[in-house]
Design a protein around this motif. Structure first.
Motif, PDB file in Angstrom:
ATOM      1  N   LEU A  89      -3.724  -0.399 -18.462  1.00  0.00           N
ATOM      2  CA  LEU A  89      -3.533  -1.793 -17.867  1.00  0.00           C
ATOM      3  C   LEU A  89      -3.416  -1.907 -16.481  1.00  0.00           C
ATOM      4  O   LEU A  89      -3.530  -3.104 -16.213  1.00  0.00           O
ATOM      5  N   TYR A  90      -2.784  -0.897 -15.826  1.00  0.00           N
ATOM      6  CA  TYR A  90      -3.041  -1.023 -14.255  1.00  0.00           C
ATOM      7  C   TYR A  90      -4.335  -1.550 -13.683  1.00  0.00           C
ATOM      8  O   TYR A  90      -4.541  -2.495 -13.037  1.00  0.00           O
ATOM      9  N   PHE A  91      -5.484  -0.832 -14.021  1.00  0.00           N
ATOM     10  CA  PHE A  91      -6.868  -0.832 -13.444  1.00  0.00           C
ATOM     11  C   PHE A  91      -7.443  -1.984 -14.115  1.00  0.00           C
ATOM     12  O   PHE A  91      -8.315  -2.551 -13.288  1.00  0.00           O
ATOM     13  N   GLU A  92      -7.338  -2.377 -15.278  1.00  0.00           N
ATOM     14  CA  GLU A  92      -7.794  -3.537 -16.036  1.00  0.00           C
ATOM     15  C   GLU A  92      -7.192  -4.659 -15.960  1.00  0.00           C
ATOM     16  O   GLU A  92      -7.918  -5.735 -15.948  1.00  0.00           O
ATOM     17  N   THR A  97      -2.062 -12.626 -16.112  1.00  0.00           N
ATOM     18  CA  THR A  97      -0.744 -13.057 -16.517  1.00  0.00           C
ATOM     19  C   THR A  97      -0.250 -11.913 -17.385  1.00  0.00           C
ATOM     20  O   THR A  97      -1.108 -10.857 -17.861  1.00  0.00           O
ATOM     21  N   VAL A  98       1.160 -11.958 -17.555  1.00  0.00           N
ATOM     22  CA  VAL A  98       1.728 -11.151 -18.449  1.00  0.00           C
ATOM     23  C   VAL A  98       1.227 -11.128 -19.859  1.00  0.00           C
ATOM     24  O   VAL A  98       0.851 -10.175 -20.679  1.00  0.00           O
ATOM     25  N   LYS A  99       0.930 -12.394 -20.616  1.00  0.00           N
ATOM     26  CA  LYS A  99       0.366 -12.565 -21.721  1.00  0.00           C
ATOM     27  C   LYS A  99      -1.101 -11.822 -21.776  1.00  0.00           C
ATOM     28  O   LYS A  99      -1.530 -11.043 -22.724  1.00  0.00           O
ATOM     29  N   GLY A 100      -1.912 -11.817 -20.618  1.00  0.00           N
ATOM     30  CA  GLY A 100      -3.018 -11.320 -20.469  1.00  0.00           C
ATOM     31  C   GLY A 100      -3.233  -9.838 -20.600  1.00  0.00           C
ATOM     32  O   GLY A 100      -3.982  -9.119 -21.198  1.00  0.00           O
ATOM     33  N   TYR A 179     -13.536  -7.472 -24.799  1.00  0.00           N
ATOM     34  CA  TYR A 179     -13.274  -8.601 -23.707  1.00  0.00           C
ATOM     35  C   TYR A 179     -13.968  -8.202 -22.526  1.00  0.00           C
ATOM     36  O   TYR A 179     -14.526  -7.207 -22.299  1.00  0.00           O
ATOM     37  N   HIS A 180     -14.207  -9.428 -21.897  1.00  0.00           N
ATOM     38  CA  HIS A 180     -14.698  -9.368 -20.346  1.00  0.00           C
ATOM     39  C   HIS A 180     -14.071 -10.462 -19.637  1.00  0.00           C
ATOM     40  O   HIS A 180     -13.550 -11.327 -20.219  1.00  0.00           O
ATOM     41  N   VAL A 200      -7.978 -14.849 -16.950  1.00  0.00           N
ATOM     42  CA  VAL A 200      -9.362 -14.336 -16.758  1.00  0.00           C
ATOM     43  C   VAL A 200     -10.159 -13.736 -17.793  1.00  0.00           C
ATOM     44  O   VAL A 200     -11.477 -13.060 -17.361  1.00  0.00           O
ATOM     45  N   HIS A 201      -9.695 -13.301 -18.892  1.00  0.00           N
ATOM     46  CA  HIS A 201     -10.508 -12.630 -19.839  1.00  0.00           C
ATOM     47  C   HIS A 201     -10.740 -13.544 -21.008  1.00  0.00           C
ATOM     48  O   HIS A 201      -9.991 -14.156 -21.595  1.00  0.00           O
ATOM     49  N   MET A 202     -11.770 -13.177 -21.601  1.00  0.00           N
ATOM     50  CA  MET A 202     -12.319 -13.706 -23.050  1.00  0.00           C
ATOM     51  C   MET A 202     -12.410 -12.520 -24.087  1.00  0.00           C
ATOM     52  O   MET A 202     -12.593 -11.507 -23.808  1.00  0.00           O
ATOM     53  N   PHE A 203     -12.106 -12.932 -25.132  1.00  0.00           N
ATOM     54  CA  PHE A 203     -11.655 -12.056 -26.190  1.00  0.00           C
ATOM     55  C   PHE A 203     -12.634 -12.114 -27.339  1.00  0.00           C
ATOM     56  O   PHE A 203     -12.798 -13.351 -27.794  1.00  0.00           O
ATOM     57  N   TYR A 204     -13.152 -11.011 -28.077  1.00  0.00           N
ATOM     58  CA  TYR A 204     -14.092 -10.918 -29.207  1.00  0.00           C
ATOM     59  C   TYR A 204     -13.740 -10.215 -30.206  1.00  0.00           C
ATOM     60  O   TYR A 204     -13.086  -9.033 -30.032  1.00  0.00           O
TER      61      TYR A 204
END
Length: 215
Positions: A89-92, A97-100, A179-180, A200-204
């Motif tokens: 989570l730190y590097f990614e 946002t917190v939700k992200g 995700y990306h 800034v992430h899209m989830f699939y």
């Protein structure tokens, strides 16, 4: 009289032997169960233990997606699996946002729950590591040493990791396992169902292999 007494003593001896055998069998069963529990991944045990709590109160009502909420939580601790998730989570997602951050954690947890991926957090996160840019999480195979230079950011994502492992929130991404960032448009996205866009992430989600979180 003697025959009756002998019969009674024999019956008592058989009963005592049966009790001893039952106790031995029960002890063996407990040892087997303890061994099985010790071999379970930490996050799966946490999910099992939190099931009753989740059924009484909706997880989404317990978590606020804000830095102030995280700052109010106790310092997060855990074993190897916790450390792997906190580092990921730190590097990614430390700039998300917190939700992200919860969403990225959920993707990793969903992979652990899926039969298509390894069955522990560390194994999921390090899948493909060793082949440059061929791993599942780029920071593990980009050739750069993982150095945590923002301790406050790590402290926060560590709390996200702990809460996610304890089952405090779920279904933020509707069962996503991929995700990306919005900065790229990978070709693989066309094969999956987009479930969310958070920060800034899209989830699939791969609808061919649904996890429990997406049911």
């Amino acid at each position: 009289m003697k025959t009756t007494l002998l019969s009674a003593l024999s019956a008592a001896a058989i009963f005592i032997a049966s009790l001893a055998q039952a106790e031995a069998d029960l002890s063996a069963l407990f040892r087997t169960e303890r061994t099985s529990l010790d071999n379970l991944p930490e996050e799966r045990v946490a999910r099992f233990l939190s099931f009753g709590r989740k059924s009484r109160q909706s997880p989404e009502n317990k978590v606020q997606f804000s830095k102030s909420f995280l700052d109010a939580q106790p310092s997060a601790k855990g074993g190897e699996q916790f450390s792997c998730l906190a580092e990921a989570l730190y590097f990614e997602a430390r700039g998300e946002t917190v939700k992200g951050q919860f969403a990225v954690a959920e993707v990793i947890m969903n992979r652990v729950a899926s039969k298509r991926f390894p069955n522990s957090l560390c194994a999921v996160i390090n899948q493909g590591t060793g082949r440059k840019y061929q791993c599942q999480f780029t920071y593990t195979c980009d050739g750069h040493k993982e150095v945590i230079r923002e301790p406050k950011a790590y402290e926060r994502v560590a709390k996200v990791a702990r809460l996610a492992m304890d089952g405090a929130v779920s279904k933020v991404t509707d069962g996503a396992t991929y995700y990306h960032t919005t900065a790229v448009r990978p070709s693989w996205r066309r094969a999956f169902t987009q479930t969310a866009r958070i920060g800034v992430h899209m989830f699939y989600r791969d609808d061919r292999y649904r996890t429990a979180a997406s049911q």
